[in-house]
Design a protein around this motif. Structure first.
Motif, short mmCIF file in Angstrom:
data_model
loop_
_atom_site.label_atom_id
_atom_site.label_comp_id
_atom_site.label_asym_id
_atom_site.label_seq_id
_atom_site.Cartn_x
_atom_site.Cartn_y
_atom_site.Cartn_z
N TYR A 109 0.76 -1.07 0.06
CA TYR A 109 -0.04 -0.18 0.04
C TYR A 109 0.87 1.24 -0.06
N GLY A 110 1.87 1.25 0.80
CA GLY A 110 2.78 2.48 0.88
C GLY A 110 3.51 2.42 -0.10
N ALA A 111 4.05 1.58 -0.59
CA ALA A 111 4.90 1.71 -1.86
C ALA A 111 4.32 2.00 -3.21
N LYS A 112 3.15 1.62 -3.38
CA LYS A 112 2.21 2.23 -4.47
C LYS A 112 1.84 3.50 -4.30
N ALA A 113 1.61 4.09 -3.20
CA ALA A 113 1.10 5.27 -2.93
C ALA A 113 2.21 6.38 -2.96
N VAL A 114 3.25 5.76 -2.84
CA VAL A 114 4.60 6.96 -2.82
C VAL A 114 4.86 7.34 -4.39
N TYR A 115 4.07 6.78 -5.24
CA TYR A 115 4.32 7.03 -6.56
C TYR A 115 3.61 8.42 -7.20
N TYR A 116 2.79 8.65 -6.15
CA TYR A 116 1.68 9.69 -6.46
C TYR A 116 1.86 10.84 -5.53
N ALA A 117 1.14 12.18 -6.09
CA ALA A 117 1.09 13.19 -5.27
C ALA A 117 0.53 12.94 -3.82
N LYS A 118 0.82 13.55 -2.79
CA LYS A 118 0.38 13.60 -1.68
C LYS A 118 -1.28 13.69 -1.66
N GLN A 119 -1.81 14.73 -2.56
CA GLN A 119 -3.35 14.69 -2.49
C GLN A 119 -4.00 13.38 -3.10
N LEU A 120 -3.29 12.81 -3.43
CA LEU A 120 -3.83 11.23 -4.33
C LEU A 120 -3.56 9.94 -3.69
N ARG A 121 -2.71 10.19 -2.55
CA ARG A 121 -2.43 8.91 -1.74
C ARG A 121 -3.42 8.11 -1.18
N LYS A 122 -4.45 8.89 -0.31
CA LYS A 122 -5.29 8.22 0.40
C LYS A 122 -6.19 7.51 -0.83
N ARG A 123 -6.53 8.20 -1.87
CA ARG A 123 -7.32 7.31 -2.90
C ARG A 123 -6.62 6.09 -3.48
N ILE A 124 -5.10 6.23 -3.71
CA ILE A 124 -4.38 5.24 -4.19
C ILE A 124 -4.64 3.98 -3.28
N VAL A 125 -4.49 4.33 -1.96
CA VAL A 125 -4.56 3.21 -0.79
C VAL A 125 -6.00 2.49 -0.93
N LEU A 126 -7.07 3.35 -1.23
CA LEU A 126 -8.35 2.63 -1.34
C LEU A 126 -8.58 1.85 -2.42
N LEU A 127 -7.77 2.27 -3.57
CA LEU A 127 -8.10 1.51 -4.74
C LEU A 127 -7.11 0.24 -4.53
N ASN A 128 -6.08 0.33 -4.03
CA ASN A 128 -5.26 -0.96 -3.74
C ASN A 128 -5.92 -1.83 -2.79
N LEU A 129 -6.68 -1.48 -1.94
CA LEU A 129 -7.68 -2.06 -1.08
C LEU A 129 -8.78 -2.84 -1.90
N LEU A 130 -9.45 -2.09 -2.75
CA LEU A 130 -10.16 -2.74 -3.65
C LEU A 130 -9.95 -3.89 -4.51
N GLY A 131 -8.70 -3.71 -5.07
CA GLY A 131 -8.01 -4.76 -5.89
C GLY A 131 -7.69 -5.80 -5.03
N ASN A 132 -7.31 -5.77 -3.71
CA ASN A 132 -7.00 -6.84 -2.90
C ASN A 132 -8.42 -7.45 -2.43
N MET A 133 -9.40 -6.56 -2.26
CA MET A 133 -10.64 -7.27 -1.74
C MET A 133 -11.51 -8.07 -2.64
N ALA A 134 -11.03 -7.69 -4.19
CA ALA A 134 -11.59 -8.32 -5.35
C ALA A 134 -11.15 -9.76 -5.33
N GLN A 135 -9.65 -9.79 -5.11
CA GLN A 135 -9.14 -11.11 -5.19
C GLN A 135 -9.37 -11.99 -4.11
N MET A 136 -9.53 -11.24 -2.99
CA MET A 136 -9.87 -12.07 -1.78
C MET A 136 -11.33 -12.73 -1.84
#
Length: 322
Positions: A113-140
């Motif tokens: 979560y942190g590694a992917k978020a750091v690729y983006y600007a601060k204002q987008l990072r919370k959204r990136i974490v949520l998108l990553n969570l959605l991807g993992n939730m789909a796999q689960m």
């Protein structure tokens, strides 16, 4: 100015962090391969040589399956990110494999979560974490669907002695947790990875249904690929078991292993323990199962993390946030 950290100092510490991630990942990989109490690496190599079935054709096909497994994961991440920012397949590959490398030594792959978020600007990072969570939730979700069906068939087919009192107690606890979760959602107190359920639900609603469908579809394709890869390894090791029969055990194994909290690097140990127990019912040799689990881990975690370490080391900290 007095309280700010010089850019060169930031760069120095950032290089140290990147090196620590890569060195830590490689050390844990080495320790799991060389010091696995259940399957010594020398014993593992000796067994493969004795087995003598790893032809160039088999190796190529196994690597091909692993490549496609990660190909669809990269597509899935690209599809999710494109809802807020268009990225190329190459960018998605860098973020996915870099995140995998960072996640190896963190509980429940939280480093991803942190590694992917750091690729983006601060204002987008919370959204990136949520998108990553959605991807993992789909796999689960896919793992749970296939795993629940497989486990029910497994219990019925092999007449597993189930303690129904414990099952009833477990169901009661789940229902109780559901009630508390509903209460928490209503009063905005319940959260997942620091985000309220309401916020997660709101984020889900803003994403087009087409993206949710692609997310689940690609998760399903990935699941079918790596579960087939496991079955293909069974055939390579000379295990004579029907595909449908093997998939019942494989689905049960992935489901049970996925609900046990762990550090990603120890997946091989957890899956190995669960697999040995389950495949014992179909009379598969313990060493064979441990070898297959180890090979799956090498192909689907270690190999892509080697490429991911390159992206981690070459990641540049921007001077100015976008």
């Amino acid at each position: 100015m007095h309280g700010s950290v010089p850019y060169k100092t930031k760069q120095f510490f950032f290089v140290l962090i990147k090196l620590s991630i890569v060195v830590g990942a490689f050390y844990f990989i080495y320790s799991k391969i060389a010091e696995n109490e259940n399957l010594r690496f020398g014993e593992f190599i000796g067994f493969l040589k004795e087995n003598g079935t790893f032809s160039l054709k088999n190796i190529f096909f196994l690597v091909f399956l692993s490549t496609f497994n990660w190909f669809f994961e990269i597509l899935k991440w690209q599809s999710l990110i494109n809802t807020i920012k268009q990225i190329s397949f190459r960018n998605s590959l860098e973020q996915s494999l870099g995140g995998l490398t960072a996640s190896l030594i963190t509980p429940n792959r939280i480093g991803d979560y942190g590694a992917k978020a750091v690729y983006y600007a601060k204002q987008l990072r919370k959204r990136i974490v949520l998108l990553n969570l959605l991807g993992n939730m789909a796999q689960m979700t896919i793992t749970t669907i296939f795993g629940t069906i497989g486990l029910l068939i497994f219990v019925n087919r092999y007449q597993i002695d189930v303690n129904y009192y414990r099952v009833a107690r477990f169901v009661f606890l789940i229902v109780l947790m559901g009630i508390f979760a509903a209460f928490g959602i209503r009063h905005k107190r319940f959260s997942v990875k620091g985000y309220s359920i309401n916020r997660i639900l709101d984020a889900i609603k803003t994403i087009p249904n087409k993206v949710h469908f692609i997310n689940l579809l690609l998760s399903c394709v990935r699941y079918l690929i790596f579960s087939f890869q496991f079955y293909y390894l069974l055939t390579i090791f000379g295990v004579d078991v029907a595909y449908s029969k093997a998939m019942v055990v494989i689905n049960s194994m992935y489901f049970l292993a996925s609900i046990i909290p762990s550090i990603s690097i120890f997946d091989v140990v957890i899956k190995g323990s669960v697999a040995v127990f389950l495949f014992g019912y179909v009379e598969v040799n313990e060493l064979t199962i441990l070898s297959i689990i180890t090979i799956m881990w090498l192909l689907n975690f270690v190999l892509p993390s080697l490429f991911g370490s390159y992206f981690v080391l070459n990641f540049k900290l921007p001077r100015i946030e976008e």
